[in-house]
Write a protein that holds these residues in place. Structure first.
Motif, mmCIF file in Angstrom:
data_model
loop_
_atom_site.group_PDB
_atom_site.id
_atom_site.type_symbol
_atom_site.label_atom_id
_atom_site.label_comp_id
_atom_site.label_asym_id
_atom_site.label_seq_id
_atom_site.Cartn_x
_atom_site.Cartn_y
_atom_site.Cartn_z
ATOM 1 N N GLN A 212 0.845 -1.197 0.000
ATOM 2 C CA GLN A 212 0.000 0.000 0.000
ATOM 3 C C GLN A 212 0.878 1.243 0.000
ATOM 4 O O GLN A 212 1.888 1.307 0.708
ATOM 5 N N GLY A 213 0.488 2.232 -0.805
ATOM 6 C CA GLY A 213 1.271 3.459 -0.839
ATOM 7 C C GLY A 213 0.743 4.446 -1.857
ATOM 8 O O GLY A 213 -0.268 4.215 -2.528
ATOM 9 N N THR A 214 1.445 5.569 -1.975
ATOM 10 C CA THR A 214 1.095 6.650 -2.892
ATOM 11 C C THR A 214 2.251 6.879 -3.856
ATOM 12 O O THR A 214 3.415 6.935 -3.433
ATOM 13 N N SER A 215 1.927 6.997 -5.142
ATOM 14 C CA SER A 215 2.952 7.189 -6.172
ATOM 15 C C SER A 215 2.484 8.248 -7.155
ATOM 16 O O SER A 215 1.284 8.520 -7.284
ATOM 17 N N PHE A 216 3.440 8.835 -7.871
ATOM 18 C CA PHE A 216 3.138 9.792 -8.931
ATOM 19 C C PHE A 216 3.516 9.154 -10.263
ATOM 20 O O PHE A 216 4.645 8.676 -10.436
ATOM 21 N N LEU A 217 2.553 9.129 -11.186
ATOM 22 C CA LEU A 217 2.718 8.394 -12.432
ATOM 23 C C LEU A 217 2.984 9.328 -13.602
ATOM 24 O O LEU A 217 2.565 10.489 -13.611
ATOM 25 N N THR A 218 3.664 8.763 -14.603
ATOM 26 C CA THR A 218 3.880 9.423 -15.886
ATOM 27 C C THR A 218 3.215 8.580 -16.962
ATOM 28 O O THR A 218 3.356 7.352 -16.965
ATOM 29 N N VAL A 219 2.490 9.225 -17.852
ATOM 30 C CA VAL A 219 1.748 8.503 -18.890
ATOM 31 C C VAL A 219 2.694 7.643 -19.717
ATOM 32 O O VAL A 219 3.722 8.116 -20.217
ATOM 33 N N GLY A 220 2.331 6.346 -19.848
ATOM 34 C CA GLY A 220 3.082 5.427 -20.693
ATOM 35 C C GLY A 220 4.384 4.919 -20.108
ATOM 36 O O GLY A 220 5.102 4.169 -20.777
ATOM 37 N N LYS A 221 4.696 5.270 -18.867
ATOM 38 C CA LYS A 221 5.957 4.846 -18.267
ATOM 39 C C LYS A 221 5.677 3.938 -17.072
ATOM 40 O O LYS A 221 5.089 4.372 -16.083
ATOM 41 N N PRO A 222 6.094 2.643 -17.136
ATOM 42 C CA PRO A 222 5.846 1.724 -16.010
ATOM 43 C C PRO A 222 6.597 2.178 -14.759
ATOM 44 O O PRO A 222 7.704 2.714 -14.827
ATOM 45 N N LEU A 223 5.965 1.948 -13.616
ATOM 46 C CA LEU A 223 6.563 2.292 -12.332
ATOM 47 C C LEU A 223 6.488 1.077 -11.421
ATOM 48 O O LEU A 223 5.412 0.501 -11.225
ATOM 49 N N VAL A 224 7.627 0.662 -10.875
ATOM 50 C CA VAL A 224 7.667 -0.469 -9.952
ATOM 51 C C VAL A 224 7.203 0.008 -8.580
ATOM 52 O O VAL A 224 7.804 0.904 -7.984
ATOM 53 N N LEU A 225 6.117 -0.609 -8.080
ATOM 54 C CA LEU A 225 5.566 -0.220 -6.786
ATOM 55 C C LEU A 225 6.253 -0.931 -5.627
ATOM 56 O O LEU A 225 6.329 -0.397 -4.523
ATOM 57 N N GLY A 226 6.732 -2.151 -5.868
ATOM 58 C CA GLY A 226 7.377 -2.907 -4.801
ATOM 59 C C GLY A 226 7.390 -4.387 -5.125
ATOM 60 O O GLY A 226 7.083 -4.807 -6.248
ATOM 61 N N SER A 227 7.734 -5.192 -4.133
ATOM 62 C CA SER A 227 7.835 -6.638 -4.300
ATOM 63 C C SER A 227 7.094 -7.338 -3.172
ATOM 64 O O SER A 227 7.058 -6.853 -2.034
ATOM 65 N N LEU A 228 6.506 -8.493 -3.511
ATOM 66 C CA LEU A 228 5.818 -9.332 -2.536
ATOM 67 C C LEU A 228 6.541 -10.665 -2.462
ATOM 68 O O LEU A 228 6.648 -11.384 -3.462
ATOM 69 N N ASP A 229 7.062 -10.993 -1.294
ATOM 70 C CA ASP A 229 7.713 -12.287 -1.124
ATOM 71 C C ASP A 229 6.676 -13.400 -1.093
ATOM 72 O O ASP A 229 5.590 -13.246 -0.517
ATOM 73 N N ILE A 230 7.006 -14.519 -1.717
ATOM 74 C CA ILE A 230 6.128 -15.683 -1.710
ATOM 75 C C ILE A 230 6.545 -16.563 -0.544
ATOM 76 O O ILE A 230 7.664 -17.099 -0.532
ATOM 77 N N PRO A 231 5.688 -16.710 0.481
ATOM 78 C CA PRO A 231 6.073 -17.474 1.678
ATOM 79 C C PRO A 231 6.422 -18.923 1.335
ATOM 80 O O PRO A 231 5.824 -19.539 0.449
ATOM 81 N N GLY A 232 7.407 -19.447 2.047
ATOM 82 C CA GLY A 232 7.800 -20.842 1.873
ATOM 83 C C GLY A 232 8.647 -21.094 0.647
ATOM 84 O O GLY A 232 8.805 -22.251 0.241
#
Length: 247
Positions: A212-232
């Motif tokens: 969860q968070g707040t980001s500022f986007l640019t049209v047509g440009k991907p933005l990495v929000l973060g990573s989720l670890d897969i348990p186990g």
């Protein structure tokens, strides 16, 4: 006696002359101006929520004469104004400036499963969002959970079951200002663990990860929000988002 009558006559003549002069010097009262107020109804074409209409109503009341009568009729999506023609022209300009169509965008979330530096797989989730409106997307399963049981008499023991949502949940709000587009998002991933809890065999363990968070986007440009670890495991999910306008 004649002298007395003469004096009285002169006094009366002077009095009448003075009253006549006063009558001639006093201007006649100006006729009352008729009330030139006009009632006009302005229909809002782009407002879809009552709070947005109320915001325009407040802006109008703050900008025009306090003697004007202004009201917002939510059922008709219209603003009614009673005022002078010049004030009505000002109201029309304010509504034209504020009653603008909201922009629509396509948000594409990309989940890339990584094992170390190696990409294993990719998933895409797209949604259409309107600026200023909350949008949710859910994908997953409804998992039954046994919460108890009771004696049903002749029917025997009855089991009480509730359902919980597992999978991916997206909750996003996109809004824009003069120089930026802000995204407030919550990405939640949940799943049933292989092992069970110690409470009982029917009580599973729910794994949950929230980004969860707040980001500022640019049209047509991907933005990495973060990573989720897969348990186990040693794997993780990289979460990115891309925004594109819909014309």
């Amino acid at each position: 006696m004649k002298l007395t009558n003469g004096i009285l006559g002169m006094a009366l003549a002077l009095t009448l002359g003075t009253l006549g002069a006063l009558a001639q010097s006093t201007p006649a009262s100006a006729p009352a101006k008729p009330n030139d107020d006009t009632v006009q109804t302005f229909h809002l074409t782009n407002v879809v929520r009552e709070p947005d209409g109320n915001e325009i109503l407040v802006a109008i009341r703050n900008m025009i004469s306090p003697t004007a009568k202004v009201d917002f009729v939510s059922s008709e999506n219209a603003i009614i104004v009673r005022s002078s023609p010049d004030q009505l022209a000002l109201v029309e300009k304010i509504i034209k400036d504020l009653d603008q169509p909201r922009k629509t965008y396509r948000l594409t979330y990309t989940f890339t499963e990584m094992d170390g530096s190696k990409s294993i797989g990719t998933q895409h989730f797209s949604m259409i969002v309107i600026s200023g409106e909350r949008t949710t997307l859910k994908q997953g399963s409804r998992t039954p959970i046994v919460t108890g049981s009771y004696d049903g008499g002749k029917s025997g023991t009855q089991t009480q079951v509730t359902y919980i949502d597992t999978g991916l949940n997206f909750d996003v709000l996109l809004d824009e200002s003069a120089d930026a587009i802000r995204l407030r998002s919550k990405v939640e991933q949940s799943s049933i663990a292989d092992q069970v809890s110690g409470v009982g065999p029917q009580d599973p363990i729910i794994r949950q990860t929230v980004l969860q968070g707040t980001s500022f986007l640019t049209v047509g440009k991907p933005l990495v929000l973060g990573s989720l670890d897969i348990p186990g495991s040693t794997r993780r999910l990289d979460v990115a988002v891309e925004m594109n306008p819909i014309k």
